[in-house]
Each structure stands twice: as C-alpha cells, then as structure tokens.
Design a protein around this motif. Structure first.
Motif, PDB file in Angstrom:
ATOM      1  N   UNK A  70       0.822  -1.218   0.000  1.00  0.00           N
ATOM      2  CA  UNK A  70       0.000   0.000   0.000  1.00  0.00           C
ATOM      3  C   UNK A  70       0.853   1.263   0.000  1.00  0.00           C
ATOM      4  N   UNK A  71       1.976   1.246   0.672  1.00  0.00           N
ATOM      5  CA  UNK A  71       2.818   2.445   0.741  1.00  0.00           C
ATOM      6  C   UNK A  71       3.386   2.791  -0.629  1.00  0.00           C
ATOM      7  N   UNK A  72       3.822   1.789  -1.395  1.00  0.00           N
ATOM      8  CA  UNK A  72       4.296   2.038  -2.763  1.00  0.00           C
ATOM      9  C   UNK A  72       3.189   2.623  -3.625  1.00  0.00           C
ATOM     10  N   UNK A  73       2.007   2.074  -3.517  1.00  0.00           N
ATOM     11  CA  UNK A  73       0.862   2.577  -4.289  1.00  0.00           C
ATOM     12  C   UNK A  73       0.560   4.015  -3.893  1.00  0.00           C
ATOM     13  N   UNK A  74       0.562   4.289  -2.584  1.00  0.00           N
ATOM     14  CA  UNK A  74       0.232   5.630  -2.084  1.00  0.00           C
ATOM     15  C   UNK A  74       1.234   6.664  -2.588  1.00  0.00           C
ATOM     16  N   UNK A  75       2.541   6.338  -2.547  1.00  0.00           N
ATOM     17  CA  UNK A  75       3.561   7.325  -2.919  1.00  0.00           C
ATOM     18  C   UNK A  75       3.763   7.441  -4.420  1.00  0.00           C
ATOM     19  N   UNK A  76       3.607   6.341  -5.154  1.00  0.00           N
ATOM     20  CA  UNK A  76       3.912   6.369  -6.585  1.00  0.00           C
ATOM     21  C   UNK A  76       2.703   6.571  -7.479  1.00  0.00           C
ATOM     22  N   UNK A  77       1.582   5.976  -7.140  1.00  0.00           N
ATOM     23  CA  UNK A  77       0.414   6.032  -8.031  1.00  0.00           C
ATOM     24  C   UNK A  77      -0.584   7.085  -7.565  1.00  0.00           C
ATOM     25  N   UNK A  78      -1.067   6.944  -6.335  1.00  0.00           N
ATOM     26  CA  UNK A  78      -2.121   7.831  -5.836  1.00  0.00           C
ATOM     27  C   UNK A  78      -1.636   9.279  -5.779  1.00  0.00           C
ATOM     28  N   UNK A  79      -0.427   9.498  -5.285  1.00  0.00           N
ATOM     29  CA  UNK A  79       0.088  10.865  -5.168  1.00  0.00           C
ATOM     30  C   UNK A  79       0.180  11.546  -6.530  1.00  0.00           C
ATOM     31  N   UNK A  80       0.646  10.812  -7.546  1.00  0.00           N
ATOM     32  CA  UNK A  80       0.774  11.430  -8.863  1.00  0.00           C
ATOM     33  C   UNK A  80      -0.590  11.713  -9.487  1.00  0.00           C
ATOM     34  N   UNK A  81      -1.566  10.853  -9.262  1.00  0.00           N
ATOM     35  CA  UNK A  81      -2.912  11.089  -9.800  1.00  0.00           C
ATOM     36  C   UNK A  81      -3.554  12.290  -9.110  1.00  0.00           C
TER      37      UNK A  81
END
Length: 164
Positions: A70-81
């Motif tokens: 979840x942390x990778x998703x939060x920092x790399x995907x969700x933050x950029x979107x």
C-alpha cells in the motif's frame, strides 16, 4: 466514534485515508475508510476494491495490485494522480490517433476535459450543457452522471487556452 491508526498493507488501502473510523452498525463495530479521490466524500466499510474501480478506474486499480504494498501505491500512483488531476493534465494525457471508446464512466475531470475540447473545437456555446436534449443524451442510463455548469466550462476553456 473513535479514530484508530493501524497498518493496512493491501494495495487497495492506498486509495483511502490511512486513519480509519470505527463505526457501530447494527450493534457491531466496523472500520470505515474515507476515499481520497478528488470530490469523493464516501466512507467505505466493505467492497473497497469495487469502489476504487468506479472512483479511480479499473486501470489504476490493476496497476496498484502490481505494486508491492500500500505504501508504494500511495507514494507512486495515488500521489501522482492526485497531483496531476487537473483539467490541463487531462488534455496532455489525450493521445492522437484512432478514436476509442471506453466502457468505464468518465471521472469528473475527464468529463470536463472532453466537454471543453468539444465546445472549443466545434464552436459551441457554453450554455449547450444546459440543453434538454444534451442532458437527455448524456444522462440516459446514468441519471447521476456529472455534467459541469456553463460557468465551469467557460472557466476551463479560458484556463486551457491561457496555458497554451
């Protein structure tokens, strides 16, 4: 209602506020999570994956499940979107070439980008989004479908052309 901080490792949790809320439903306690999608005010207790698919898109959800946690998703995907969810970013994402149609309902930002493009290219008045026929076509089968106001379309057209 008590707030609780806990480790949630599944990639789907990256799309929700990491601080859950404990609610009592029919005498039972349940965790509720607030979606971090722009404009989404929903709190989810279950079927989080389904909500992410409709709110963020199936492609984003699939990419999230390819990440480690979840942390990778939060920092790399969700933050950029969340960072690039502007009307101009939607125009930059549009490719040139063959027209394709999606089976997924557009997000608010995608809808605004499409309407701004259509109004500008076809020299349509901004008030066309209030036309009964236009509303009927857009909302058939999806009565809750978001259609921005003429003022929003006008503002976004000016915004897009100011940046170019």
């Amino acid at each position: 209602m008590v707030r609780m901080m806990r480790e949630w490792n599944s990639p789907v949790y990256a799309f929700f506020d990491p601080t859950s809320i404990i609610e009592t439903v029919n005498g039972r306690r349940a965790h509720a999570f607030k979606c971090m999608g722009k404009g989404c005010k929903i709190r989810i207790r279950r079927n989080m994956r389904k909500h992410v698919g409709t709110c963020w898109g199936d492609e984003v959800l699939q990419t999230a499940y390819e990440a480690k946690n979840a942390e990778d998703v939060r920092t790399k995907i969700v933050a950029s979107i969340l960072c690039n969810g502007s009307i101009t970013a939607s125009f930059e994402c549009k490719g040139k070439g063959m027209v394709t149609y999606s089976h997924r309902q557009r997000t608010h930002t995608e809808t605004k980008a499409e309407l701004v493009c259509w109004v500008a290219e076809s020299l349509r008045p901004f008030d066309i989004v209030k036309d009964r026929g236009f509303q009927c076509l857009m909302k058939t089968g999806r009565p809750e479908y978001y259609i921005p106001s003429p003022q929003t379309i006008s503002r976004d057209v000016k915004l897009v052309f100011k940046r170019n």
